[in-house]
Design an enzyme around this catalytic site. Structure first.
Site, mmCIF file in Angstrom:
data_model
loop_
_atom_site.group_PDB
_atom_site.id
_atom_site.type_symbol
_atom_site.label_atom_id
_atom_site.label_comp_id
_atom_site.label_asym_id
_atom_site.label_seq_id
_atom_site.Cartn_x
_atom_site.Cartn_y
_atom_site.Cartn_z
ATOM 1 N N GLY A 14 0.778 -1.236 0.000
ATOM 2 C CA GLY A 14 0.000 0.000 0.000
ATOM 3 C C GLY A 14 0.808 1.283 0.000
ATOM 4 O O GLY A 14 0.327 2.313 0.456
ATOM 5 N N THR A 15 2.018 1.260 -0.586
ATOM 6 C CA THR A 15 2.779 2.522 -0.629
ATOM 7 C C THR A 15 2.110 3.527 -1.559
ATOM 8 O O THR A 15 2.194 4.738 -1.323
ATOM 9 C CB THR A 15 4.247 2.313 -1.050
ATOM 10 O OG1 THR A 15 4.303 1.847 -2.390
ATOM 11 C CG2 THR A 15 4.965 1.350 -0.127
ATOM 12 N N ASN A 16 1.447 3.054 -2.589
ATOM 13 C CA ASN A 16 0.727 3.989 -3.474
ATOM 14 C C ASN A 16 -0.505 4.555 -2.773
ATOM 15 O O ASN A 16 -0.840 5.723 -2.958
ATOM 16 C CB ASN A 16 0.357 3.320 -4.799
ATOM 17 C CG ASN A 16 1.530 3.311 -5.762
ATOM 18 O OD1 ASN A 16 1.914 4.347 -6.293
ATOM 19 N ND2 ASN A 16 2.127 2.142 -5.944
ATOM 20 N N MET A 93 -4.138 -6.633 -7.140
ATOM 21 C CA MET A 93 -3.604 -7.746 -7.925
ATOM 22 C C MET A 93 -4.675 -8.718 -8.440
ATOM 23 O O MET A 93 -4.330 -9.747 -9.002
ATOM 24 C CB MET A 93 -2.542 -8.503 -7.116
ATOM 25 C CG MET A 93 -1.342 -7.654 -6.740
ATOM 26 S SD MET A 93 -0.533 -6.914 -8.177
ATOM 27 C CE MET A 93 0.813 -6.015 -7.392
ATOM 28 N N LEU A 96 -10.329 -7.548 -12.789
ATOM 29 C CA LEU A 96 -11.750 -7.185 -12.811
ATOM 30 C C LEU A 96 -12.284 -7.503 -14.207
ATOM 31 O O LEU A 96 -11.659 -7.169 -15.204
ATOM 32 C CB LEU A 96 -11.916 -5.698 -12.490
ATOM 33 C CG LEU A 96 -11.487 -5.299 -11.069
ATOM 34 C CD1 LEU A 96 -11.395 -3.791 -10.931
ATOM 35 C CD2 LEU A 96 -12.430 -5.889 -10.013
ATOM 36 N N HIS A 112 0.667 1.341 -13.205
ATOM 37 C CA HIS A 112 1.441 0.173 -13.632
ATOM 38 C C HIS A 112 2.924 0.548 -13.640
ATOM 39 O O HIS A 112 3.282 1.621 -14.148
ATOM 40 C CB HIS A 112 0.997 -0.275 -15.030
ATOM 41 C CG HIS A 112 1.727 -1.497 -15.478
ATOM 42 N ND1 HIS A 112 1.422 -2.761 -14.997
ATOM 43 C CD2 HIS A 112 2.786 -1.652 -16.306
ATOM 44 C CE1 HIS A 112 2.263 -3.630 -15.526
ATOM 45 N NE2 HIS A 112 3.101 -2.984 -16.320
ATOM 46 N N GLU A 150 -11.522 -3.444 -20.388
ATOM 47 C CA GLU A 150 -11.524 -4.916 -20.342
ATOM 48 C C GLU A 150 -10.181 -5.524 -20.742
ATOM 49 O O GLU A 150 -9.947 -6.703 -20.514
ATOM 50 C CB GLU A 150 -12.673 -5.468 -21.206
ATOM 51 C CG GLU A 150 -12.550 -5.260 -22.707
ATOM 52 C CD GLU A 150 -12.832 -3.826 -23.172
ATOM 53 O OE1 GLU A 150 -13.115 -2.940 -22.343
ATOM 54 O OE2 GLU A 150 -12.744 -3.601 -24.394
HETATM 55 C C1 GAR Z 1 3.321 -1.060 -7.424
HETATM 56 O O1 GAR Z 1 4.611 -1.024 -7.984
HETATM 57 C C2 GAR Z 1 2.263 -1.047 -8.512
HETATM 58 O O2 GAR Z 1 2.603 -0.239 -9.605
HETATM 59 C C3 GAR Z 1 2.253 -2.490 -8.902
HETATM 60 O O3 GAR Z 1 2.383 -3.201 -7.687
HETATM 61 C C4 GAR Z 1 3.074 -2.400 -6.732
HETATM 62 C C5 GAR Z 1 2.205 -2.262 -5.502
HETATM 63 O O4 GAR Z 1 2.869 -1.607 -4.470
HETATM 64 N N1 GAR Z 1 1.053 -2.822 -9.612
HETATM 65 C C6 GAR Z 1 1.010 -3.707 -10.604
HETATM 66 O O5 GAR Z 1 1.953 -4.362 -10.960
HETATM 67 C C7 GAR Z 1 -0.364 -3.850 -11.258
HETATM 68 N N2 GAR Z 1 -0.241 -4.485 -12.533
HETATM 69 P P1 GAR Z 1 2.110 -0.915 -3.248
HETATM 70 O O6 GAR Z 1 1.130 -1.937 -2.661
HETATM 71 O O7 GAR Z 1 3.203 -0.570 -2.293
HETATM 72 O O8 GAR Z 1 1.396 0.308 -3.769
#
Ligand code: GAR
Length: 202
Positions: A14-16, A93, A96, A112, A150
């Site tokens: 969940g850093t984003n 992850m 949908l 992404h 989609e």
């Molecule tokens: C992030 O790097 C995000 O871009 C990637 O997973 C990581 C999640 O990190 N997402 C994907 O690869 C989706 N296809 P986070 O949980 O620390 O935000």
């Protein structure tokens, strides 16, 4: 202007999500408000981040709900309960389906960790994306925020930022640099942009 109600969907660290919460408190994200976090994983640290910020967090696990239709129904119910208008996928992850995404045209954002159309689509997620970029030998990578439709990672691109690969990078080191220099900046920016657009249309 009334703020656009945002749900952030997560599965892991969940850093984003944290970048979005921080953007809210520092005044970078002003046109939208995170009203809900949905996690596909009951053990995700992102849930603790939501709790610390006082945002309700709900777990919707496809495994526990049994199938895709039940999973998406549970998500739809909670989104309706909180009056959500914009969904932000931030390290979510689970896939949908089209029947879900078509109910939210231009209302689902995803971040992404590559410059789409490189290293994206089915099977490219998390560290795997950075492993693939290093294996290919590209010198520049980055992150993309796009609308979700989609096609996995196939929706319209909103923002991208490039990040240089350094000699000796490991997938973990590169992942961190892409997050710091690109993801944590362009995701709040895109959330601000689209929340504003939704707000103007109300
Ligand atoms: C992030 O790097 C995000 O871009 C990637 O997973 C990581 C999640 O990190 N997402 C994907 O690869 C989706 N296809 P986070 O949980 O620390 O935000």
């Amino acid at each position: 202007m009334v703020k656009t109600k945002i749900a952030v969907m997560v599965s892991g660290g969940g850093t984003n999500l944290q970048a979005l919460l921080d953007a809210q408190s520092s005044g970078i994200l002003t046109t939208g408000e995170i009203v809900l976090v949905i996690s596909s994983n009951a053990k995700a640290y992102a849930i603790t981040r939501a709790e610390k910020a006082g945002v309700p967090a709900v777990v919707c696990s496809r495994k526990e709900l049994g199938n895709q239709a039940a999973f998406e129904k549970a998500i739809s119910l909670v989104l309706a309960e909180y009056g959500v208008e914009l969904i932000v996928l931030a390290g979510f992850m689970s896939i949908l389906s089209e029947s879900f995404t078509k109910q939210w045209p231009r209302r689902i954002l995803n971040v992404h960790p590559s410059l789409i159309p490189s290293f994206c689509g089915q099977g490219f997620y998390g560290l795997k994306v950075h492993e693939a970029a290093l294996a290919y030998g590209v010198k520049v990578t980055g992150a993309t925020v796009h609308f979700v439709n989609e096609i996995p990672d196939g929706g319209e691109i909103l923002l991208q930022r490039a990040v240089e690969i350094q000699p000796g990078d490991t997938p973990e080191v590169l992942q961190r640099r892409v997050m710091e220099q690109a993801e944590w900046k362009i995701l709040p920016q895109a959330a601000q942009m689209i929340s504003e657009e939704i707000g103007k249309g109300k």
